[in-house]
Design a protein around this motif. Structure first.
Motif, PDB file in Angstrom:
ATOM      1  N   ALA A  12     -16.488  50.467 -16.231  1.00  0.00           N
ATOM      2  CA  ALA A  12     -17.908  50.157 -16.381  1.00  0.00           C
ATOM      3  C   ALA A  12     -18.145  48.698 -16.002  1.00  0.00           C
ATOM      4  CB  ALA A  12     -18.365  50.406 -17.819  1.00  0.00           C
ATOM      5  N   ARG A  13     -19.297  48.424 -15.463  1.00  0.00           N
ATOM      6  CA  ARG A  13     -19.604  47.075 -15.004  1.00  0.00           C
ATOM      7  C   ARG A  13     -19.770  46.138 -16.191  1.00  0.00           C
ATOM      8  NH1 ARG A  13     -24.057  45.372 -10.565  1.00  0.00           N
ATOM      9  NH2 ARG A  13     -23.585  43.165 -10.635  1.00  0.00           N
ATOM     10  N   ARG A  14     -19.033  45.041 -16.158  1.00  0.00           N
ATOM     11  CA  ARG A  14     -19.118  44.069 -17.238  1.00  0.00           C
ATOM     12  C   ARG A  14     -20.336  43.181 -17.044  1.00  0.00           C
ATOM     13  NH1 ARG A  14     -13.439  41.234 -17.630  1.00  0.00           N
ATOM     14  NH2 ARG A  14     -14.859  39.616 -18.261  1.00  0.00           N
ATOM     15  N   ARG A  15     -20.903  42.745 -18.173  1.00  0.00           N
ATOM     16  CA  ARG A  15     -22.046  41.838 -18.114  1.00  0.00           C
ATOM     17  C   ARG A  15     -21.588  40.460 -17.691  1.00  0.00           C
ATOM     18  NH1 ARG A  15     -26.197  41.927 -22.813  1.00  0.00           N
ATOM     19  NH2 ARG A  15     -26.336  39.923 -21.815  1.00  0.00           N
ATOM     20  N   ARG A  16     -22.412  39.801 -16.924  1.00  0.00           N
ATOM     21  CA  ARG A  16     -22.107  38.442 -16.500  1.00  0.00           C
ATOM     22  C   ARG A  16     -22.318  37.496 -17.671  1.00  0.00           C
ATOM     23  NH1 ARG A  16     -25.011  37.241 -10.910  1.00  0.00           N
ATOM     24  NH2 ARG A  16     -23.794  35.372 -11.107  1.00  0.00           N
ATOM     25  N   SER A  17     -21.508  36.481 -17.734  1.00  0.00           N
ATOM     26  CA  SER A  17     -21.666  35.502 -18.795  1.00  0.00           C
ATOM     27  C   SER A  17     -22.958  34.716 -18.572  1.00  0.00           C
ATOM     28  CB  SER A  17     -20.471  34.550 -18.825  1.00  0.00           C
ATOM     29  OG  SER A  17     -20.480  33.728 -17.681  1.00  0.00           O
ATOM     30  N   ARG A  18     -23.420  34.073 -19.638  1.00  0.00           N
ATOM     31  CA  ARG A  18     -24.638  33.281 -19.525  1.00  0.00           C
ATOM     32  C   ARG A  18     -24.473  32.157 -18.520  1.00  0.00           C
ATOM     33  NH1 ARG A  18     -26.129  31.882 -25.492  1.00  0.00           N
ATOM     34  NH2 ARG A  18     -25.404  33.840 -26.301  1.00  0.00           N
ATOM     35  N   LEU A  19     -23.286  31.561 -18.511  1.00  0.00           N
ATOM     36  CA  LEU A  19     -23.046  30.455 -17.581  1.00  0.00           C
ATOM     37  C   LEU A  19     -23.171  30.931 -16.137  1.00  0.00           C
ATOM     38  CD1 LEU A  19     -22.139  27.485 -17.209  1.00  0.00           C
ATOM     39  CD2 LEU A  19     -19.810  28.357 -17.105  1.00  0.00           C
ATOM     40  N   ARG A  20     -22.551  32.052 -15.823  1.00  0.00           N
ATOM     41  CA  ARG A  20     -22.620  32.557 -14.448  1.00  0.00           C
ATOM     42  C   ARG A  20     -24.018  33.024 -14.087  1.00  0.00           C
ATOM     43  NH1 ARG A  20     -18.377  36.757 -12.963  1.00  0.00           N
ATOM     44  NH2 ARG A  20     -19.417  36.481 -10.990  1.00  0.00           N
ATOM     45  N   TYR A  22     -27.006  31.659 -15.384  1.00  0.00           N
ATOM     46  CA  TYR A  22     -28.002  30.593 -15.343  1.00  0.00           C
ATOM     47  C   TYR A  22     -27.569  29.345 -14.582  1.00  0.00           C
ATOM     48  CZ  TYR A  22     -30.400  33.432 -18.755  1.00  0.00           C
ATOM     49  OH  TYR A  22     -31.023  34.466 -19.383  1.00  0.00           O
ATOM     50  N   LEU A  23     -26.299  29.219 -14.230  1.00  0.00           N
ATOM     51  CA  LEU A  23     -25.838  28.034 -13.506  1.00  0.00           C
ATOM     52  C   LEU A  23     -26.527  27.864 -12.154  1.00  0.00           C
ATOM     53  CD1 LEU A  23     -23.916  25.613 -13.603  1.00  0.00           C
ATOM     54  CD2 LEU A  23     -22.239  27.037 -12.429  1.00  0.00           C
ATOM     55  N   PRO A  24     -26.641  28.905 -11.323  1.00  0.00           N
ATOM     56  CA  PRO A  24     -27.356  28.695 -10.049  1.00  0.00           C
ATOM     57  C   PRO A  24     -28.806  28.274 -10.246  1.00  0.00           C
ATOM     58  CG  PRO A  24     -26.102  30.730  -9.976  1.00  0.00           C
ATOM     59  CD  PRO A  24     -26.039  30.242 -11.386  1.00  0.00           C
ATOM     60  N   LEU A  25     -29.465  28.832 -11.244  1.00  0.00           N
ATOM     61  CA  LEU A  25     -30.852  28.445 -11.522  1.00  0.00           C
ATOM     62  C   LEU A  25     -30.922  26.992 -11.974  1.00  0.00           C
ATOM     63  CD1 LEU A  25     -33.816  29.297 -11.810  1.00  0.00           C
ATOM     64  CD2 LEU A  25     -33.271  29.980 -14.155  1.00  0.00           C
ATOM     65  N   GLY A  26     -30.002  26.574 -12.825  1.00  0.00           N
ATOM     66  CA  GLY A  26     -29.968  25.189 -13.290  1.00  0.00           C
ATOM     67  C   GLY A  26     -29.697  24.215 -12.156  1.00  0.00           C
ATOM     68  N   LEU A  27     -28.757  24.572 -11.266  1.00  0.00           N
ATOM     69  CA  LEU A  27     -28.466  23.706 -10.117  1.00  0.00           C
ATOM     70  C   LEU A  27     -29.672  23.590  -9.188  1.00  0.00           C
ATOM     71  CD1 LEU A  27     -24.800  24.705  -9.227  1.00  0.00           C
ATOM     72  CD2 LEU A  27     -25.603  22.565 -10.224  1.00  0.00           C
ATOM     73  N   ALA A  28     -30.367  24.693  -8.970  1.00  0.00           N
ATOM     74  CA  ALA A  28     -31.558  24.649  -8.110  1.00  0.00           C
ATOM     75  C   ALA A  28     -32.649  23.783  -8.740  1.00  0.00           C
ATOM     76  CB  ALA A  28     -32.067  26.065  -7.850  1.00  0.00           C
ATOM     77  N   ALA A  29     -32.851  23.923 -10.051  1.00  0.00           N
ATOM     78  CA  ALA A  29     -33.863  23.110 -10.734  1.00  0.00           C
ATOM     79  C   ALA A  29     -33.490  21.630 -10.689  1.00  0.00           C
ATOM     80  CB  ALA A  29     -34.021  23.579 -12.178  1.00  0.00           C
TER      81      ALA A  29
END
Length: 183
Positions: A12-20, A22-29
Motif C-alpha cells: 500500500a502507498r505510504r503517506r509522505r512525511s510532513r517535511l517532504r 511542505y518543504l518544496p512549498l516553503g522553499l518556493a515561498a
C-alpha cells in the motif's frame, strides 16, 4: 467475491512525511520573499546598493566559512596529537552554516546567517538539534537509523554481544564434507 489479489500492507502507498510535503512549498515561498525584498531595496536604494549587499554577503560568508573550517581542523589536529578524540560541538558546524547562509543571495538568508554567528543563538540551535536527534532516535523503528547501532553489533550464539568478534557460520560440522570450490 473478489476479482483482484488482496493488497498487502507493505505494498500500500505510504503517506509522505510532513517535511517532504511542505518543504518544496516553503522553499518556493522563501525564494519569492527573497526576490521581493531585493526588489524593494533596489527600488528604495538603487541597484548598485543591492549588488554591493550581495557581494558583501558573499565575501563575509566565505571569510566565516574559512575561519570556522580552520578552527575545526586545528582542534581536530590537536586532538589527534594528544591521542584523544576531538571535542564535540564547538560551534564550527553552525558557524559554517551561518557563513553559507551569508553567501546565499538574499536578505532573509543574510539575516539568518548573521543570527547563527551569535554565540547565544548557536547554543540554542545546538541544543535544539541535539534534542531533536535524540527524540528521533528514541522513536526509531527497527530497520531505521535509530536501530543501526544495534544492527552493527555482533551476537554470539549464547546471546552475548562482543564488539569486533567475527563468527563464521559457513564452517562445516565435524564429519560433513565441504562442497568443492568452482570457478
Amino acid at each position: 467475491m473478489t476479482t483482484g489479489a488482496p493488497t498487502s500492507p507493505h505494498t500500500a502507498r505510504r503517506r509522505r512525511s510532513r517535511l517532504r510535503r511542505y518543504l518544496p512549498l516553503g522553499l518556493a515561498a522563501w525564494l519569492v520573499l527573497e526576490i521581493w525584498l531585493l526588489t524593494l531595496v533596489a527600488g528604495a536604494a538603487g541597484g548598485l546598493t543591492v549588488f554591493l549587499l550581495l557581494v558583501a554577503g558573499l565575501v563575509a560568508g566565505s571569510v566565516v566559512i574559512k575561519r570556522a573550517g580552520r578552527r575545526a581542523f586545528r582542534s581536530l589536529n590537536e586532538a589527534v596529537q594528544r591521542g584523544g578524540s576531538p571535542a564535540r560541538g564547538g560551534g564550527n558546524g553552525l558557524m559554517m552554516l551561518g557563513g553559507l547562509l551569508l553567501m546565499i543571495p538574499g536578505l532573509v538568508s543574510d539575516a539568518a546567517g548573521l543570527l547563527l554567528l551569535l554565540p547565544p543563538v548557536q547554543k540554542a540551535a545546538s541544543r535544539f538539534a541535539e534534542n531533536a536527534l535524540e527524540r528521533s532516535l528514541r522513536k526509531a523503528v527497527p530497520g531505521s537509523l535509530g536501530d543501526a547501532f544495534q544492527q552493527v553489533r555482533i551476537h554470539r550464539p549464547d546471546g552475548k554481544v562482543v564488539q569486533g568478534e567475527v563468527l563464521r557460520e559457513d564452517r562445516p560440522e565435524p564429519g560433513e564434507q565441504r562442497p568443492p570450490l568452482t570457478r
